[in-house]
Design an enzyme around this catalytic site. Structure first.
Site, mmCIF file in Angstrom:
data_model
loop_
_atom_site.group_PDB
_atom_site.id
_atom_site.type_symbol
_atom_site.label_atom_id
_atom_site.label_comp_id
_atom_site.label_asym_id
_atom_site.label_seq_id
_atom_site.Cartn_x
_atom_site.Cartn_y
_atom_site.Cartn_z
ATOM 1 N N ASP A 1 1.013 -1.226 0.062
ATOM 2 C CA ASP A 1 -0.073 0.049 -0.217
ATOM 3 C C ASP A 1 0.951 1.148 -0.069
ATOM 4 O O ASP A 1 0.505 2.117 0.724
ATOM 5 C CB ASP A 1 -0.961 -0.181 1.365
ATOM 6 N N MET A 2 1.852 1.132 -0.806
ATOM 7 C CA MET A 2 2.645 2.514 -1.165
ATOM 8 C C MET A 2 1.782 3.608 -1.634
ATOM 9 O O MET A 2 1.419 3.474 -2.721
ATOM 10 C CB MET A 2 3.753 2.158 -2.090
#
Length: 386
Positions: free
Chosen positions: A157-158
């Site tokens: 979940d960058m």
């Protein structure tokens, strides 16, 4: 989710450094942020039992979640592993504890406090930053991602909201490992991870066998966002997000599809419903280098960051093109990316940032450490850790 809220508390917590039980007093705790799966509080932590450090204070944030069962959740195990190598671009987890409240288990994670995330910082500047800031943020982001990959951790979940940023020093740290996993490429995993705008094509096309290469794509999208001054590709739906990637990169080859291990049926459904145009809005990243009246009228292609010269934009896009590719194993990252001559500017002693200050969060030592593999313990942080 229960809303457990106390302005002060006395706790026995587990210190992540060595697992040692430690008495801690929290005070002036206030709600800092809230989400679907957790609440975050900000306040002061005071050691009430720490030998010579008794009474030492530090500003912290406390992330409270509600796992379904007791034990050591995956997020804690991942953060514990990361804490053993104190990488300067990864957030530090200081302590953790669990409590039961109204029959539910509350897991609390106590982190070092950093004032802003990157999304908030960019918004405060109307998303306009110069090329020095772009390079400074991007280099640290990809360095942190490379560290995670070497630790066999996939963040999943960058995005700017999950990057802490100290605007004064320029130090960037990756945070929020709630969606992360240890890599197990041979074990099928859900493809719904990663926020849509930063989701790589293999997940959009239904792949369940993937690794840290998905994070490289997300980091590339963030790099593009810094340059553009807006989300690089903002799809309305997951299928539309895939279509925007088609517009940018063209149709994936059979080798591309094989490398992504995608769902053939999912790909066929999206590609067959995709209304192709002779020239889509994104071909060859040209909208970033040669904006026209037409591209500037379309929010998908409008470049809002006017602080970057065309020369710098061309050099930046040349590098970005090597990151945003279909084949996960051909995405430029790690030492090859970080050693690119493009970044040398931020290691010159005379380089000045937008705030008029010299760069202090990086030095030539960082460049040399990365050059030889970045495998040493850095032991660096922005704050003193009890």
């Amino acid at each position: 989710m229960p809303n457990l809220y106390r302005t002060s508390d006395d706790l026995v917590v587990s210190r992540l450094e060595d697992g040692k039980p430690t008495k801690l007093h929290l005070e002036n705790m206030n709600l800092f942020a809230s989400g679907a799966f957790s609440n975050v509080y900000r306040g002061i932590a005071i050691l009430s039992e720490g030998g010579g450090e008794n009474g030492k204070q530090q500003e912290v944030v406390v992330k409270k979640t509600w796992p379904r069962q007791r034990g050591s959740p995956l997020e804690v195990r991942i953060l514990g592993k990361l804490n053993r190598l104190k990488h300067k671009n990864i957030v530090r987890l200081l302590y953790s504890y669990q409590k039961e409240h109204e029959g539910k288990i509350c897991l609390a994670l106590i982190f070092e406090y950093i004032p802003l995330n990157l999304h908030q910082h960019l918004r405060s500047l109307n998303r306009k930053i110069d090329i020095v800031e772009v390079k400074l943020m991007t280099w640290q982001l990809f360095r942190g991602q490379h560290h995670l990959q070497r630790m066999e951790i996939c963040h999943r979940d960058m995005k700017p909201q999950n990057l802490l940023y100290n605007a004064d020093t320029g130090l960037l740290k990756i945070t929020d490992f709630g969606s992360s996993a240890f890599e197990a490429r041979k074990t099928p995993q859900p493809s719904y991870h990663v926020t849509r705008y930063y989701r790589p094509p293999e997940l959009l096309l239904g792949s369940k066998n993937y690794g840290s290469e998905i994070d490289i794509w997300s980091c590339g999208c963030i790099f593009g966002e810094l340059l553009k001054g807006a989300v690089f590709m903002a799809g309305r739906t997951s299928n539309n997000q895939a279509e925007l990637i088609f517009e940018l990169l063209g149709q994936p080859t059979s080798n591309d599809l094989n490398s992504m291990k995608i769902s053939d049926s999912k790909y066929s459904d999206i590609w067959n419903s995709y209304e192709r145009t002779a020239k889509g809005p994104f071909p060859n990243f040209d909208f970033m280098i040669h904006p026209t009246n037409q591209t500037m009228k379309d929010r998908r292609t409008a470049v809002f960051n006017n602080l970057i010269s065309q020369k710098d934009m061309i050099e930046s896009i040349d590098l970005l093109k090597k990151v945003l590719v279909y084949n996960p194993f051909q995405r430029l990252s790690g030492t090859d990316f970080l050693m690119a001559p493009y970044f040398m500017q931020i290691f010159h002693e005379q380089t000045v940032r937008m705030n008029g200050k010299r760069i202090t969060c990086l030095s030539g030592a960082d460049w040399q450490i990365v050059k030889i593999g970045d495998k040493t313990v850095t032991g660096e942080s922005t704050s003193d850790i009890f």
